[in-house]
Design an enzyme around this catalytic site. Sequence first.
Site, mmCIF file in Angstrom:
data_model
loop_
_atom_site.group_PDB
_atom_site.id
_atom_site.type_symbol
_atom_site.label_atom_id
_atom_site.label_comp_id
_atom_site.label_asym_id
_atom_site.label_seq_id
_atom_site.Cartn_x
_atom_site.Cartn_y
_atom_site.Cartn_z
ATOM 1 N N SER A 51 79.937 -22.775 106.535
ATOM 2 C CA SER A 51 79.547 -24.186 106.519
ATOM 3 C C SER A 51 80.101 -24.895 107.746
ATOM 4 C CB SER A 51 80.070 -24.863 105.245
ATOM 5 O OG SER A 51 81.479 -24.769 105.161
ATOM 6 N N CYS A 102 82.384 -23.973 94.992
ATOM 7 C CA CYS A 102 83.723 -23.416 94.853
ATOM 8 C C CYS A 102 84.732 -24.448 95.332
ATOM 9 C CB CYS A 102 83.860 -22.129 95.654
ATOM 10 S SG CYS A 102 83.558 -22.311 97.435
ATOM 11 N N THR A 153 67.695 -21.052 115.037
ATOM 12 C CA THR A 153 68.596 -19.920 114.803
ATOM 13 C C THR A 153 67.784 -18.638 114.704
ATOM 14 O OG1 THR A 153 70.001 -21.404 113.501
ATOM 15 C CG2 THR A 153 70.461 -19.076 113.314
ATOM 16 N N HIS A 192 79.150 -29.624 105.614
ATOM 17 C CA HIS A 192 79.965 -29.708 104.397
ATOM 18 C C HIS A 192 81.072 -30.744 104.578
ATOM 19 C CE1 HIS A 192 82.289 -28.830 100.952
ATOM 20 N NE2 HIS A 192 82.908 -27.720 101.353
ATOM 21 N N GLY A 231 88.959 -24.949 96.873
ATOM 22 C CA GLY A 231 90.192 -24.361 97.355
ATOM 23 C C GLY A 231 91.210 -24.202 96.246
ATOM 24 N N CYS A 284 98.789 -47.561 91.042
ATOM 25 C CA CYS A 284 99.806 -47.583 89.990
ATOM 26 C C CYS A 284 99.276 -47.178 88.617
ATOM 27 C CB CYS A 284 100.447 -48.969 89.917
ATOM 28 S SG CYS A 284 101.338 -49.410 91.418
#
Length: 420
Positions: A272, A404, A248, A373, A406, A120
């Site tokens: 990510s 960054c 990798t 992430h 969205g 509130c």
Amino acid sequence: MERLSTIFRHLNAADLAPVTRQVAALPSYQDKPDDVVVVSALRTPIARARRGQLKDTYVDDLLAVVFKGVLQETGLNPSEIQDVCVGNVGYGSIIISARIAEFFSGIPETVPVYTTNRQCASGLQAFMNVAGSIKTGQIKLGIAAGVESMSRHTAGKGFDLNPTIQDYQMAQDSLLPMGITSENVAERFNVSRRQQDEFALLSQQKAAKAAAAGLFDAEILQVTTTVQDPNGQQTVVTVNKDEGIRPTTLEGLAKLKPAFKETGSSTAGNSSQVSDGAAAVIVTTRQEAARRGWPILGILRSYAVEGCAPDIMGIGPAVAIPVALKKAGLTINDIEIFEINEAFASQAVYCVRELGIPLERVNPKGGAIALGHPLGCTGVRMIATLLHELKRRGKRSLGVVSMCMGTGMGAAAVFEYPGV
């Protein structure tokens, strides 16, 4: 009415007479240049939920009314707004609605926005957030707002699109999947698939090397929890290391198919990871730290948040980092470590290239491609990773945390490790 008449008959004139009291003299205040002031305060009418005349009005339309109102009353150029904070409790995708409301109001994409929920007190908290940014010198001018449509969120409608969005390209772009914005960055700024894969490989290699050397140990707390397998069997486990780091190779990354666009270059290997996690920091003053005998791990030197086009939201660090550095009176060369969130290799490569940051100073222990992430956790996790690495190196030095966001925004903070 009869009952009210009876009550009033029991009251005499003395009961209804105005009460007089001695008023103490008001304290005198000294006007200071950094006083926080309000120059316009407007609102919509308040309507009944589910039955009133605003029950079908979208949250972004309600916000747009008050945004436009305060801009018109003050004659303020929308591009001069430095930040916007909106308080809201019940609307699940309020950040999207707040960003869209900016575009509906003629506020350009360069003006960032964020939201806050303190139940509130959310509207008051939004005001205090903006006031705090002004008081600390991060901004000089901002808008604080609050909005709620209890009709829409109590009706179980969740996030339903305002059809007016179709009239505003920036508003439409705010709804783009993040993967498509990654593809846009890659195409628009010529970031090749190989460059993205090479960056992703480097992130994995750095993270693996750091983990093997125990460089994450000082920042990680182990978690003992229960995990359930597909058959419903529960096992108690203790988690004490990051799970996303994995062997990798460049050849392996090259074999992965595009994840978001058939002819694209963003893959599961150079983006990510979807993750779970939490992080926390204790924030106080230097005086209080000294009083309690706490060593200082980091000192906040500046902060900036800037907007960019929603369809290339990943370039956020490239627009926010220069502003944060300028506020601190610093240059790229003054920074020991840049922790830049690796939402996608495309945007990370672009930001590093655009800012001219030496690659060896970027995410020295790997980033979100290797570590993961967990959205709300990432910013605080990056602070922990940065400050512990600066401490390990021992000397007084500066670091940057940036990511960054969205709908097209970037944030950056400059920290100093005071040295030993």
